[in-house]
Scaffold this active site. Structure first.
Site, PDB file in Angstrom:
ATOM      1  N   CYS A  10      44.255  52.609  41.033  1.00 15.58           N
ATOM      2  CA  CYS A  10      45.715  52.643  41.769  1.00 15.58           C
ATOM      3  C   CYS A  10      46.756  52.715  40.668  1.00 15.58           C
ATOM      4  O   CYS A  10      46.862  53.522  39.965  1.00 15.58           O
ATOM      5  CB  CYS A  10      45.953  51.834  42.880  1.00 15.58           C
ATOM      6  SG  CYS A  10      47.225  52.302  43.943  1.00 15.58           S
ATOM      7  N   HIS A  46      40.926  52.559  45.900  1.00 13.11           N
ATOM      8  CA  HIS A  46      40.444  51.159  45.783  1.00 13.11           C
ATOM      9  C   HIS A  46      39.041  51.013  46.165  1.00 13.11           C
ATOM     10  O   HIS A  46      38.854  50.584  47.301  1.00 13.11           O
ATOM     11  CB  HIS A  46      41.330  50.122  46.589  1.00 13.11           C
ATOM     12  CG  HIS A  46      42.658  50.128  46.375  1.00 13.11           C
ATOM     13  ND1 HIS A  46      43.245  49.146  45.378  1.00 13.11           N
ATOM     14  CD2 HIS A  46      43.717  50.946  46.580  1.00 13.11           C
ATOM     15  CE1 HIS A  46      44.677  49.484  45.340  1.00 13.11           C
ATOM     16  NE2 HIS A  46      44.941  50.472  45.944  1.00 13.11           N
ATOM     17  N   GLU A  97      37.083  48.735  45.531  1.00 13.36           N
ATOM     18  CA  GLU A  97      36.729  47.470  45.662  1.00 13.36           C
ATOM     19  C   GLU A  97      36.554  47.132  47.271  1.00 13.36           C
ATOM     20  O   GLU A  97      35.951  46.160  47.581  1.00 13.36           O
ATOM     21  CB  GLU A  97      37.614  46.408  45.130  1.00 13.36           C
ATOM     22  CG  GLU A  97      39.094  46.479  45.590  1.00 13.36           C
ATOM     23  CD  GLU A  97      39.971  47.637  44.940  1.00 13.36           C
ATOM     24  OE1 GLU A  97      41.159  47.384  45.023  1.00 13.36           O
ATOM     25  OE2 GLU A  97      39.323  48.157  43.928  1.00 13.36           O
TER      26      GLU A  97
END
Length: 571
Positions: free
Chosen positions: A381, A510, A512
């Site tokens: 990001c 993102h 994750e």
């Protein structure tokens, strides 16, 4: 529908989320359809505008919901996809009630402050009540569950109370009085726990379990010991070893479809890998909120997941981005040099997302150092955006390169990073590009394309309101910064790779949020592989680990292995 309520007492932050997630994992391992709900008693509508220093990270769901980080635990442990309705806040309830009242839906009736439960498609719902019993803001929810247990029937409702058993150093004795007081208060509010999960430093003695059982009115075999372990991957095993699956099945009359043994064996192997990794890899996390670990909890979990797949123990060095800055350095020179020493000792650099101008120059500096020294780099990001700004300044020679987010004058010029046209600036919260979006691969000459197993597109979760300016993409690509992944309309740059670098990758999304213990996120896996010098061989082998003993395959075994008992003693 069967409901399992997980409440907490004595203090907050003792692991209700991990225990709730582990219970869901055990139920799912038996073939049941499971979901989770997190109840937060605060008046905010959602977690979108929270400070990372106060509540930790904001977790983003597929549907764009900005929720409490505990829902990230649920998704990672149970490998399920949750929605924004799985996070209930007092503010969300009040907003819903007031909107209905303004429309006249209640026709003049008095509205009471309780929680209603709708029938859901899953068979088991794990409900975690945030905070601790006795918090004034949580009282309406406790009363709601007191009524709810009779509405659904006791055979469909189970209450598990998580409580701390402190062990003062002065005596070394495990104390049960705080737990007794917490249970007494819970029973006074009309809820009798069926199980008590006792959090402790070391395993409970039989005498302590008997004491808790006697004075808290819970059978001895339902007083669970959840002592400190080497990792959270032990918790499902710890609960299973105490026959929780059988006890819950008897109480809730559950019909299990499959044996849980193969699923638990995979968790056992996971825990074994975590404790027996043969080498270390140092990753510098250059962020803005590094003083609180929960601020980057999903990022850190994704690094650990990638490390487990590579048989590595990931050591994360957290560096405050503004400590790397020279011109704006207001701290002591010692802090500055210590930060740079940490960065230079690292095998890889990760620059995560964030908001605000503080530390952005430090992130740019970290990207520059990684690029010039061939150190593996992953920008997520804002980390992607700052890498683009750095490249514009130092490779293209555009010294004023920056983002509209940080430089007001940039709006009058031609910024490298621009505000998205659809960004709504009329309110705070829920105004970003949120949730799952499709990213199309533009070329097959891409490291990320290989790491994603050569798919045409990927679905990843987003949380941003600024993007790379498409006007300068051609200039950037001419100098070697390739944008290999685009949005469906081709306007947004989603994946960046630097040609000729061992691993210099940026992603606007993102990854994750979708990382799982047994299925690591591709960009994070690439970073760890590159940091250990294994990326090229991994891709050459068709994105599978070497079959030799020093590397684990990414696939986890379904068969029983002769692994030691990992739950018998604390860390």
């Amino acid at each position: 529908m069967k409901y399992i309520l997980v409440s907490g007492g004595v203090i907050s932050g003792i692991g209700k989320g991990v225990i709730a997630s582990s219970l869901g994992t055990l139920m799912k391992s038996c073939g049941l359809r499971v979901t989770s709900i997190k109840i937060d008693p605060y008046l905010n509508i959602d977690a979108g505008t929270f400070s990372p220093y106060e509540h930790g990270e904001v977790f983003v769901l597929d549907d764009g919901g900005e929720v409490d980080l505990d829902l990230g635990n649920y998704e990672r442990f149970m490998d399920v996809t949750l929605h924004q309705d799985n996070n209930i806040t007092t503010g969300k309830i009040y907003q819903h009630v007031i909107q209905k009242e303004r429309r006249g839906d209640y026709l003049g009736k008095t509205v009471q402050d309780t929680v209603d439960g709708d029938e859901l498609e899953p068979e088991v719902c794990i409900v975690e009540l945030g905070g601790t019993v006795g918090d004034i803001e949580g009282m309406p929810f406790v009363e709601a569950f007191r009524q709810f247990q009779f509405r659904v029937g006791r055979e469909n409702f189970c209450s598990i109370h998580v409580s701390l058993i402190p062990q003062p150093k002065a005596t070394g004795e495990q104390k049960t009085k705080p737990t007794q007081a917490s249970i007494r208060e819970l029973r006074g509010l009309g809820l009798q726990p069926d199980f008590i999960a006792c959090r402790s430093l070391t395993p409970l003695s039989n005498e302590v379990q008997e004491k808790v059982s006697m004075f808290c009115h819970v059978p001895f075999n339902k007083v669970l010991c959840v002592h400190d372990c080497a990792s959270v991957y032990h918790v499902p095993l710890l609960l299973a070893n105490q026959d929780v699956i059988t006890l819950l099945g008897e109480q809730l009359k559950l019909q299990y479809r499959t044996s849980h043994r193969s699923a638990l064996n995979r968790w056992k192997e996971l825990a074994y890998r975590f404790e027996n990794a043969t080498r270390n890899v140092q990753i510098a996390l250059v962020g803005k909120y590094t003083k609180l670990e929960d601020s980057y909890i999903s990022v850190m979990k994704a690094l650990f997941h990638a490390g487990l797949a590579c048989n590595c123990k990931v050591q994360i060095t957290r560096i405050e981005a503004d400590d790397l800055e020279v011109e704006t350095q207001e701290k002591s020179p010692v802090t500055y040099h210590e930060a740079w020493q940490k960065l230079c000792k690292s095998n890889g650099v990760l620059v995560p997302g964030g908001f605000g101008s503080r530390g952005c120059e430090g992130k740019i500096t970290a990207a520059k150092w990684a690029r010039e020294n061939n150190i593996p780099y992953l920008g997520v990001c804002l980390g992607l955006q700052m890498a683009v700004v750095e490249f514009g300044r130092n490779v293209l020679g555009w010294k004023n390169s920056h983002s509209q987010e940080f430089e007001e004058d940039m709006k009058k010029e031609n910024p490298m990073i621009i505000e998205m046209p659809e960004h709504n600036t009329g309110q705070m919260g829920g105004t970003m590009r949120l949730g799952s979006r499709k990213t199309l691969f533009k070329t097959e000459e891409s490291v990320m394309w290989h790491l994603y197993n050569k798919v045409e597109f990927v679905q990843e979760r987003h949380r941003h309101r600024y993007e790379v300016n498409p006007q300068f993409v051609k200039d950037l690509e001419t100098k070697g910064m390739k944008f290999v992944g685009h949005s469906e309309d081709g306007e947004r740059m989603e994946i960046m790779e630097l040609k000729g670098h061992p691993y210099f990758v940026g992603v606007q999304y993102h990854p994750e949020y979708l990382s799982r213990p047994m299925k690591p996120a591709a960009p994070y896996l690439g970073l760890i592989l590159a940091a250990t010098g294994k990326l090229s061989s991994f891709i050459t082998n068709g994105c599978r680990m070497s079959p030799r003993n020093e590397h684990f395959d990414l696939e986890y075994s379904d068969t029983e292995e002769d692994l030691p008992d990992l739950t018998s003693s604390p860390s």
